[in-house]
Write a protein that holds these residues in place. Structure first.
Motif, PDB file in Angstrom:
ATOM      1  N   ARG A 182      -2.372  -0.948  -2.089  1.00  0.00           N
ATOM      2  CA  ARG A 182      -1.578  -0.023  -2.884  1.00  0.00           C
ATOM      3  C   ARG A 182      -0.098  -0.242  -2.591  1.00  0.00           C
ATOM      4  O   ARG A 182       0.287  -0.577  -1.469  1.00  0.00           O
ATOM      5  CB  ARG A 182      -1.937   1.437  -2.617  1.00  0.00           C
ATOM      6  CG  ARG A 182      -1.824   1.886  -1.173  1.00  0.00           C
ATOM      7  CD  ARG A 182      -2.073   3.383  -0.999  1.00  0.00           C
ATOM      8  NE  ARG A 182      -0.916   4.169  -1.397  1.00  0.00           N
ATOM      9  CZ  ARG A 182      -0.881   4.963  -2.451  1.00  0.00           C
ATOM     10  NH1 ARG A 182      -1.951   5.105  -3.209  1.00  0.00           N
ATOM     11  NH2 ARG A 182       0.202   5.645  -2.745  1.00  0.00           N
ATOM     12  N   SER A 183       0.717  -0.058  -3.605  1.00  0.00           N
ATOM     13  CA  SER A 183       2.168  -0.168  -3.468  1.00  0.00           C
ATOM     14  C   SER A 183       2.767   1.209  -3.265  1.00  0.00           C
ATOM     15  O   SER A 183       2.183   2.227  -3.677  1.00  0.00           O
ATOM     16  CB  SER A 183       2.783  -0.818  -4.715  1.00  0.00           C
ATOM     17  OG  SER A 183       2.329  -2.134  -4.875  1.00  0.00           O
ATOM     18  N   ALA A 184       3.921   1.246  -2.652  1.00  0.00           N
ATOM     19  CA  ALA A 184       4.630   2.518  -2.452  1.00  0.00           C
ATOM     20  C   ALA A 184       4.957   3.123  -3.812  1.00  0.00           C
ATOM     21  O   ALA A 184       5.320   2.430  -4.761  1.00  0.00           O
ATOM     22  CB  ALA A 184       5.896   2.272  -1.653  1.00  0.00           C
ATOM     23  N   GLY A 185       4.791   4.420  -3.918  1.00  0.00           N
ATOM     24  CA  GLY A 185       5.098   5.101  -5.170  1.00  0.00           C
ATOM     25  C   GLY A 185       3.920   5.261  -6.097  1.00  0.00           C
ATOM     26  O   GLY A 185       4.024   5.950  -7.121  1.00  0.00           O
ATOM     27  N   TRP A 186       2.795   4.609  -5.780  1.00  0.00           N
ATOM     28  CA  TRP A 186       1.604   4.788  -6.607  1.00  0.00           C
ATOM     29  C   TRP A 186       1.033   6.192  -6.411  1.00  0.00           C
ATOM     30  O   TRP A 186       1.278   6.831  -5.375  1.00  0.00           O
ATOM     31  CB  TRP A 186       0.541   3.764  -6.230  1.00  0.00           C
ATOM     32  CG  TRP A 186       0.787   2.391  -6.773  1.00  0.00           C
ATOM     33  CD1 TRP A 186       1.938   1.916  -7.342  1.00  0.00           C
ATOM     34  CD2 TRP A 186      -0.150   1.310  -6.802  1.00  0.00           C
ATOM     35  NE1 TRP A 186       1.775   0.609  -7.710  1.00  0.00           N
ATOM     36  CE2 TRP A 186       0.502   0.207  -7.392  1.00  0.00           C
ATOM     37  CE3 TRP A 186      -1.472   1.157  -6.382  1.00  0.00           C
ATOM     38  CZ2 TRP A 186      -0.130  -1.032  -7.574  1.00  0.00           C
ATOM     39  CZ3 TRP A 186      -2.102  -0.069  -6.556  1.00  0.00           C
ATOM     40  CH2 TRP A 186      -1.424  -1.139  -7.157  1.00  0.00           C
ATOM     41  N   PRO A 187       0.229   6.681  -7.367  1.00  0.00           N
ATOM     42  CA  PRO A 187      -0.439   7.970  -7.170  1.00  0.00           C
ATOM     43  C   PRO A 187      -1.291   7.967  -5.895  1.00  0.00           C
ATOM     44  O   PRO A 187      -1.789   6.919  -5.473  1.00  0.00           O
ATOM     45  CB  PRO A 187      -1.315   8.106  -8.424  1.00  0.00           C
ATOM     46  CG  PRO A 187      -0.643   7.255  -9.446  1.00  0.00           C
ATOM     47  CD  PRO A 187      -0.051   6.105  -8.697  1.00  0.00           C
ATOM     48  N   GLU A 256       5.618  -5.780   0.780  1.00  0.00           N
ATOM     49  CA  GLU A 256       4.778  -6.002  -0.390  1.00  0.00           C
ATOM     50  C   GLU A 256       3.862  -4.813  -0.693  1.00  0.00           C
ATOM     51  O   GLU A 256       3.667  -4.452  -1.849  1.00  0.00           O
ATOM     52  CB  GLU A 256       3.917  -7.253  -0.177  1.00  0.00           C
ATOM     53  CG  GLU A 256       4.689  -8.541   0.000  1.00  0.00           C
ATOM     54  CD  GLU A 256       5.164  -9.118  -1.321  1.00  0.00           C
ATOM     55  OE1 GLU A 256       4.730  -8.608  -2.378  1.00  0.00           O
ATOM     56  OE2 GLU A 256       5.963 -10.061  -1.301  1.00  0.00           O
ATOM     57  N   LEU A 257       3.282  -4.217   0.381  1.00  0.00           N
ATOM     58  CA  LEU A 257       2.275  -3.184   0.208  1.00  0.00           C
ATOM     59  C   LEU A 257       2.515  -2.016   1.150  1.00  0.00           C
ATOM     60  O   LEU A 257       3.048  -2.186   2.247  1.00  0.00           O
ATOM     61  CB  LEU A 257       0.877  -3.748   0.470  1.00  0.00           C
ATOM     62  CG  LEU A 257       0.369  -4.861  -0.455  1.00  0.00           C
ATOM     63  CD1 LEU A 257      -0.911  -5.442   0.110  1.00  0.00           C
ATOM     64  CD2 LEU A 257       0.147  -4.341  -1.867  1.00  0.00           C
ATOM     65  N   GLU A 258       2.085  -0.842   0.708  1.00  0.00           N
ATOM     66  CA  GLU A 258       2.110   0.337   1.570  1.00  0.00           C
ATOM     67  C   GLU A 258       0.842   0.412   2.419  1.00  0.00           C
ATOM     68  O   GLU A 258       0.856   0.858   3.563  1.00  0.00           O
ATOM     69  CB  GLU A 258       2.226   1.598   0.716  1.00  0.00           C
ATOM     70  CG  GLU A 258       2.315   2.886   1.511  1.00  0.00           C
ATOM     71  CD  GLU A 258       2.432   4.103   0.624  1.00  0.00           C
ATOM     72  OE1 GLU A 258       3.560   4.567   0.406  1.00  0.00           O
ATOM     73  OE2 GLU A 258       1.383   4.570   0.128  1.00  0.00           O
TER      74      GLU A 258
END
Length: 298
Positions: A182-187, A256-258
């Motif tokens: 998951r990326s930062a800022g995703w639900p 790249e990813l959270e």
């Protein structure tokens, strides 16, 4: 292996590449069966049933339009299809009664495959024109040609054509588990397949291996292409891949990813069935959704 029905990939058009002279485009626009999609800032005009509003192209004459003006999408069963990007939302809304302007991501959940394919092509092309108003060779203002299929610089005579950015999106697999991130800022709880751009000189296989190492520090092997999706946010070609992980140890790249986690096939099946809330299922209009479904069916 047959490809699933994927959003934005349906509704193929005859691009009529050899029928794009100014005279031919004028004839197409005046044809009785010609129709046009209406946009404003990336939103599409829809009716009360949530379907695209299609109007006669000549009804758009005299309206305030963004560059490139009339965009000729192509022919659908000999029906000329155009798209117009209106500068004024009130003018767009006045093209038909009982209309709304809606974002393409919302429409992707309900539009018929053909209409969604047309809308995706229109958005991708309008986005390209907006970001390529000026010649990359000499810096002068370029002009649209051939119904928006290209731009030409009047100063140095350079031709510029729409670009599609290649992206690999991969299911990373090991021992009946898949790796999702998951990326930062995703639900909250939203996880999906990892993805990254293909660099110059790379194949989709080498890009899959490199991106897996860069994002989660895992050595990947046996990358295999499955199917692809044109993705208009902005214009990308998402190429779905499967690959095998040499280990399960994750070294997360926070740039790249959270987060990234391994999920068992039983858990993923439960998420897709609605009986497990371990993570949010990727929307059905994404290629990630179909890649995961393919893995579950194996």
């Amino acid at each position: 292996m047959s490809s699933p029905l994927i959003a934005f990939a349906d509704g193929p058009l005859d691009l009529a590449e050899n029928e794009r002279s100014a005279e031919q485009l004028t004839l197409f626009s005046k044809a009785k069966n010609a129709r046009a999609l209406i946009m404003h800032h990336g939103q599409f005009l829809t009716d009360n049933d949530g379907q695209l509003v299609l109007v006669a192209p000549m009804d758009c004459v005299g309206k305030h339009l963004y560059d490139p003006g009339p965009l000729f999408l192509g022919l659908h069963n000999d029906q000329p299809l155009f798209a117009f990007s209106f500068a004024k939302p009130q003018e767009a809304s006045q093209m038909a009664k009982g209309t709304n302007l809606e974002h393409l991501r919302t429409l992707a959940l309900r539009l018929p495959g053909e209409q969604l394919g047309w809308a995706g092509r229109a958005k991708a092309l309008f986005d390209w024109h907006r970001s390529h108003n000026y010649c990359s060779t000499c810096g002068n203002k370029s002009a649209p040609r051939h119904g928006g299929a290209m731009r030409k610089c009047p100063a140095c005579d350079a031709d510029h054509f729409p670009r599609v950015n290649p992206v690999v999106i991969m299911m990373i697999l090991r021992e009946n588990h898949c790796l999702l991130g998951r990326s930062a800022g995703w639900p909250e709880k939203a996880y999906s397949a990892l993805a990254g751009f293909v660099s110059p000189g790379e194949t989709v296989e080498t890009a899959t291996i490199r991106e897996t190492m860069e994002e989660v520090g895992i050595i990947a092997s046996n990358p295999v292409y499955k199917f692809c999706q044109p993705w208009p946010f902005p214009s990308q070609l998402m190429m779905g891949m499967f690959c095998q992980a040499e280990s399960k140890e994750i070294t997360l790249n926070p740039k790249e990813l959270e987060d990234a986690r391994w999920f068992s096939k039983d858990v993923v099946a439960g998420v897709f069935a609605g009986t497990d809330d371990s993570f949010l299922c990727p929307p059905s209009f994404t290629i990630a959704h179909h890649l995961i479904k393919l893995w579950l069916a194996e």
